[in-house]
Scaffold this motif. Sequence first.
Motif, PDB file in Angstrom:
ATOM      1  N   PHE A  71       0.809  -1.220   0.000  1.00 28.73           N
ATOM      2  CA  PHE A  71       0.000   0.000   0.000  1.00 28.73           C
ATOM      3  C   PHE A  71       0.846   1.276   0.000  1.00 28.73           C
ATOM      4  CE2 PHE A  71      -3.108  -3.103   1.606  1.00 28.73           C
ATOM      5  CZ  PHE A  71      -4.148  -2.840   0.719  1.00 28.73           C
ATOM      6  N   SER A  72       2.163   1.132   0.060  1.00 28.03           N
ATOM      7  CA  SER A  72       3.032   2.310  -0.076  1.00 28.03           C
ATOM      8  C   SER A  72       3.717   2.340  -1.449  1.00 28.03           C
ATOM      9  CB  SER A  72       4.094   2.319   1.030  1.00 28.03           C
ATOM     10  OG  SER A  72       4.897   1.150   0.950  1.00 28.03           O
ATOM     11  N   ASP A  73       3.549   1.273  -2.230  1.00 32.06           N
ATOM     12  CA  ASP A  73       4.161   1.196  -3.554  1.00 32.06           C
ATOM     13  C   ASP A  73       3.164   1.697  -4.598  1.00 32.06           C
ATOM     14  OD1 ASP A  73       6.016   0.485  -5.582  1.00 32.06           O
ATOM     15  OD2 ASP A  73       4.860  -1.336  -5.962  1.00 32.06           O
ATOM     16  N   GLN A  74       3.506   2.745  -5.303  1.00 36.29           N
ATOM     17  CA  GLN A  74       2.578   3.361  -6.257  1.00 36.29           C
ATOM     18  C   GLN A  74       2.235   2.427  -7.410  1.00 36.29           C
ATOM     19  OE1 GLN A  74       1.075   6.299  -5.662  1.00 36.29           O
ATOM     20  NE2 GLN A  74      -0.214   5.742  -7.398  1.00 36.29           N
ATOM     21  N   TYR A  75       3.193   1.606  -7.830  1.00 34.37           N
ATOM     22  CA  TYR A  75       2.913   0.659  -8.924  1.00 34.37           C
ATOM     23  C   TYR A  75       1.866  -0.380  -8.482  1.00 34.37           C
ATOM     24  CZ  TYR A  75       3.678  -2.702 -12.657  1.00 34.37           C
ATOM     25  OH  TYR A  75       3.487  -3.554 -13.715  1.00 34.37           O
ATOM     26  N   SER A  76       1.989  -0.879  -7.248  1.00 39.04           N
ATOM     27  CA  SER A  76       1.004  -1.843  -6.743  1.00 39.04           C
ATOM     28  C   SER A  76      -0.365  -1.187  -6.604  1.00 39.04           C
ATOM     29  CB  SER A  76       1.466  -2.399  -5.400  1.00 39.04           C
ATOM     30  OG  SER A  76       2.727  -3.037  -5.514  1.00 39.04           O
ATOM     31  N   ILE A  77      -0.385   0.054  -6.118  1.00 40.85           N
ATOM     32  CA  ILE A  77      -1.663   0.763  -5.979  1.00 40.85           C
ATOM     33  C   ILE A  77      -2.304   0.966  -7.347  1.00 40.85           C
ATOM     34  CG2 ILE A  77      -2.706   2.947  -5.289  1.00 40.85           C
ATOM     35  CD1 ILE A  77      -1.959   1.238  -2.949  1.00 40.85           C
ATOM     36  N   VAL A  82      -6.543  -0.183 -11.265  1.00 43.18           N
ATOM     37  CA  VAL A  82      -6.990  -0.563 -12.610  1.00 43.18           C
ATOM     38  C   VAL A  82      -7.818  -1.851 -12.545  1.00 43.18           C
ATOM     39  CG1 VAL A  82      -5.062  -2.030 -13.348  1.00 43.18           C
ATOM     40  CG2 VAL A  82      -6.232  -0.599 -15.001  1.00 43.18           C
ATOM     41  N   THR A  83      -7.524  -2.721 -11.575  1.00 49.99           N
ATOM     42  CA  THR A  83      -8.353  -3.918 -11.397  1.00 49.99           C
ATOM     43  C   THR A  83      -9.755  -3.540 -10.927  1.00 49.99           C
ATOM     44  OG1 THR A  83      -6.378  -5.177 -10.810  1.00 49.99           O
ATOM     45  CG2 THR A  83      -8.488  -6.155 -10.256  1.00 49.99           C
ATOM     46  N   LEU A  84      -9.833  -2.618  -9.967  1.00 55.78           N
ATOM     47  CA  LEU A  84     -11.147  -2.166  -9.494  1.00 55.78           C
ATOM     48  C   LEU A  84     -11.906  -1.453 -10.608  1.00 55.78           C
ATOM     49  CD1 LEU A  84     -10.117  -0.858  -5.958  1.00 55.78           C
ATOM     50  CD2 LEU A  84     -11.506  -2.871  -6.459  1.00 55.78           C
ATOM     51  N   TYR A 240      -4.080 -10.689 -19.358  1.00 50.68           N
ATOM     52  CA  TYR A 240      -2.683 -10.932 -19.719  1.00 50.68           C
ATOM     53  C   TYR A 240      -2.454 -10.771 -21.221  1.00 50.68           C
ATOM     54  CZ  TYR A 240       1.766 -13.408 -20.125  1.00 50.68           C
ATOM     55  OH  TYR A 240       3.075 -13.749 -20.403  1.00 50.68           O
ATOM     56  N   LEU A 241      -3.431 -11.223 -22.030  1.00 48.80           N
ATOM     57  CA  LEU A 241      -3.261 -11.203 -23.487  1.00 48.80           C
ATOM     58  C   LEU A 241      -3.713  -9.899 -24.124  1.00 48.80           C
ATOM     59  CD1 LEU A 241      -4.454 -14.822 -24.339  1.00 48.80           C
ATOM     60  CD2 LEU A 241      -2.106 -13.971 -24.226  1.00 48.80           C
ATOM     61  N   LEU A 242      -4.713  -9.244 -23.539  1.00 49.89           N
ATOM     62  CA  LEU A 242      -5.303  -8.060 -24.171  1.00 49.89           C
ATOM     63  C   LEU A 242      -4.958  -6.760 -23.466  1.00 49.89           C
ATOM     64  CD1 LEU A 242      -8.893  -9.473 -24.874  1.00 49.89           C
ATOM     65  CD2 LEU A 242      -6.914  -9.440 -26.402  1.00 49.89           C
ATOM     66  N   GLY A 243      -4.496  -6.819 -22.222  1.00 51.02           N
ATOM     67  CA  GLY A 243      -4.277  -5.606 -21.450  1.00 51.02           C
ATOM     68  C   GLY A 243      -2.886  -5.026 -21.611  1.00 51.02           C
ATOM     69  N   PRO A 244      -2.685  -3.832 -21.083  1.00 49.56           N
ATOM     70  CA  PRO A 244      -1.360  -3.197 -21.165  1.00 49.56           C
ATOM     71  C   PRO A 244      -0.381  -3.851 -20.204  1.00 49.56           C
ATOM     72  CG  PRO A 244      -2.840  -1.851 -19.859  1.00 49.56           C
ATOM     73  CD  PRO A 244      -3.670  -3.000 -20.372  1.00 49.56           C
ATOM     74  N   ALA A 245       0.917  -3.596 -20.452  1.00 50.48           N
ATOM     75  CA  ALA A 245       1.947  -4.151 -19.561  1.00 50.48           C
ATOM     76  C   ALA A 245       1.946  -3.445 -18.207  1.00 50.48           C
ATOM     77  CB  ALA A 245       3.320  -4.030 -20.218  1.00 50.48           C
ATOM     78  N   ALA A 246       1.579  -2.150 -18.209  1.00 51.69           N
ATOM     79  CA  ALA A 246       1.522  -1.398 -16.961  1.00 51.69           C
ATOM     80  C   ALA A 246       0.571  -0.207 -17.136  1.00 51.69           C
ATOM     81  CB  ALA A 246       2.911  -0.895 -16.569  1.00 51.69           C
ATOM     82  N   PRO A 247      -0.352  -0.009 -16.195  1.00 47.18           N
ATOM     83  CA  PRO A 247      -0.636  -0.894 -15.057  1.00 47.18           C
ATOM     84  C   PRO A 247      -1.357  -2.138 -15.508  1.00 47.18           C
ATOM     85  CG  PRO A 247      -2.210   0.907 -15.084  1.00 47.18           C
ATOM     86  CD  PRO A 247      -1.239   1.184 -16.188  1.00 47.18           C
ATOM     87  N   GLU A 248      -1.245  -3.195 -14.733  1.00 45.59           N
ATOM     88  CA  GLU A 248      -1.844  -4.478 -15.079  1.00 45.59           C
ATOM     89  C   GLU A 248      -2.789  -4.918 -13.970  1.00 45.59           C
ATOM     90  OE1 GLU A 248       1.379  -7.230 -15.362  1.00 45.59           O
ATOM     91  OE2 GLU A 248       2.404  -6.375 -13.638  1.00 45.59           O
ATOM     92  N   MET A 249      -3.687  -5.841 -14.338  1.00 47.95           N
ATOM     93  CA  MET A 249      -4.632  -6.331 -13.339  1.00 47.95           C
ATOM     94  C   MET A 249      -3.927  -7.256 -12.359  1.00 47.95           C
ATOM     95  SD  MET A 249      -8.177  -6.877 -15.479  1.00 47.95           S
ATOM     96  CE  MET A 249      -9.054  -7.414 -14.009  1.00 47.95           C
ATOM     97  N   ALA A 267       4.016 -11.866  -3.862  1.00 52.48           N
ATOM     98  CA  ALA A 267       2.969 -12.500  -4.655  1.00 52.48           C
ATOM     99  C   ALA A 267       1.852 -13.027  -3.752  1.00 52.48           C
ATOM    100  CB  ALA A 267       3.554 -13.637  -5.492  1.00 52.48           C
ATOM    101  N   ILE A 268       2.226 -13.645  -2.632  1.00 53.12           N
ATOM    102  CA  ILE A 268       1.214 -14.128  -1.687  1.00 53.12           C
ATOM    103  C   ILE A 268       0.455 -12.963  -1.068  1.00 53.12           C
ATOM    104  CG2 ILE A 268       0.891 -15.383   0.474  1.00 53.12           C
ATOM    105  CD1 ILE A 268       3.310 -17.082  -0.257  1.00 53.12           C
ATOM    106  N   THR A 269       1.149 -11.888  -0.765  1.00 52.69           N
ATOM    107  CA  THR A 269       0.482 -10.702  -0.218  1.00 52.69           C
ATOM    108  C   THR A 269      -0.556 -10.166  -1.204  1.00 52.69           C
ATOM    109  OG1 THR A 269       2.482 -10.143   1.018  1.00 52.69           O
ATOM    110  CG2 THR A 269       0.862  -8.394   0.697  1.00 52.69           C
ATOM    111  N   GLN A 270      -0.174 -10.106  -2.492  1.00 52.21           N
ATOM    112  CA  GLN A 270      -1.136  -9.656  -3.500  1.00 52.21           C
ATOM    113  C   GLN A 270      -2.327 -10.608  -3.580  1.00 52.21           C
ATOM    114  OE1 GLN A 270       1.422  -9.620  -6.902  1.00 52.21           O
ATOM    115  NE2 GLN A 270       2.808  -8.153  -5.952  1.00 52.21           N
ATOM    116  N   ALA A 271      -2.064 -11.914  -3.437  1.00 59.46           N
ATOM    117  CA  ALA A 271      -3.159 -12.877  -3.470  1.00 59.46           C
ATOM    118  C   ALA A 271      -4.100 -12.693  -2.279  1.00 59.46           C
ATOM    119  CB  ALA A 271      -2.591 -14.301  -3.479  1.00 59.46           C
TER     120      ALA A 271
END
Length: 295
Positions: A71-77, A82-84, A240-249, A267-271
């Motif tokens: 939650f402090s990493d702008q790329y993760s946010i 973009v997922t929401l 994965y196939l149709l979306g942009p490389a960044a930001p990604e879902m 990765a587990i934290t994101q899950a």
Amino acid sequence: MTELSEGAARPLIETTGESRRPTGLLLVAIPVLLMAWLIIWPIFSAIGRTIWRPDAEGVPGFTLSSYVFFFSDQYSINNLLVTLWTTGMCALLLLVICLPIALYLRFSSGRMPAYVQALAIFPMFVPSIILAYAFIRVLGPNGMVDILLNAVGLPKIRTPYLTPWGPVIGLVWDNIPLTVLILLSGMGNVANHAIEAARDVGANRFQVFWHIVLPRISNSMLVAISFAVLGIFSSFTLPYLLGPAAPEMMGPFMNRTFREVQDPLNAITQAVITFCFCIAFGLFYVRSVARNQGK
């Protein structure tokens, strides 16, 4: 007590006595155990691995550092946002597209509604990888649409491929069958005599929809949206196939963090964070089903 007449069909499961309780529990025992083994246990294991970890001196203890990092990493946010956004946009478009189809199928007769229903369910039989390939060949750069526009002297379109709209188009198309079927089942609660009575007192089509149809299918709408959101939020292939490389879902983000970055903790934290969003919609679905059972 009334006894069963001779020749009457015997019920599949006895509904009297204490034998019903162990029979019902035995019927659900295997799927419940599988769900506990394959889903619930990995969830608790993942949560435990992210919050109970050794510190710099190797002493295990409670820590939220991986969640603080997320939650402090702008790329993760950005990936979470973009997922929401994708999930919300897909849910809105599914409702706008599928509700008129379900209304048409419920209140129409003849051969044409059967064709419409077959076309609405057709995406269910198309694998996601085939859908992505077709999308690229039609709407991608130098695809069929570009060729047709060029043939008549029109400029090229700005393709949604590799933009946030690419996964939206694919996911909406992929979730149309399930949404239409759930809404159509909810239309079974709309009685014809109620609609005829409303029309007899002068109600127009909008008033019939708003006061008669909508209250009876509102629960089905919520269930359909819950199902769609659960599938879209954790989807992988189409983003994965149709979306942009960044930001990604979050799906591609988790896969890349685990395989390419080789960072299993994050990765587990994101899950776990993805699961927390999905469980909210899952509980919402369970509550809707419980309300239906209580009616």
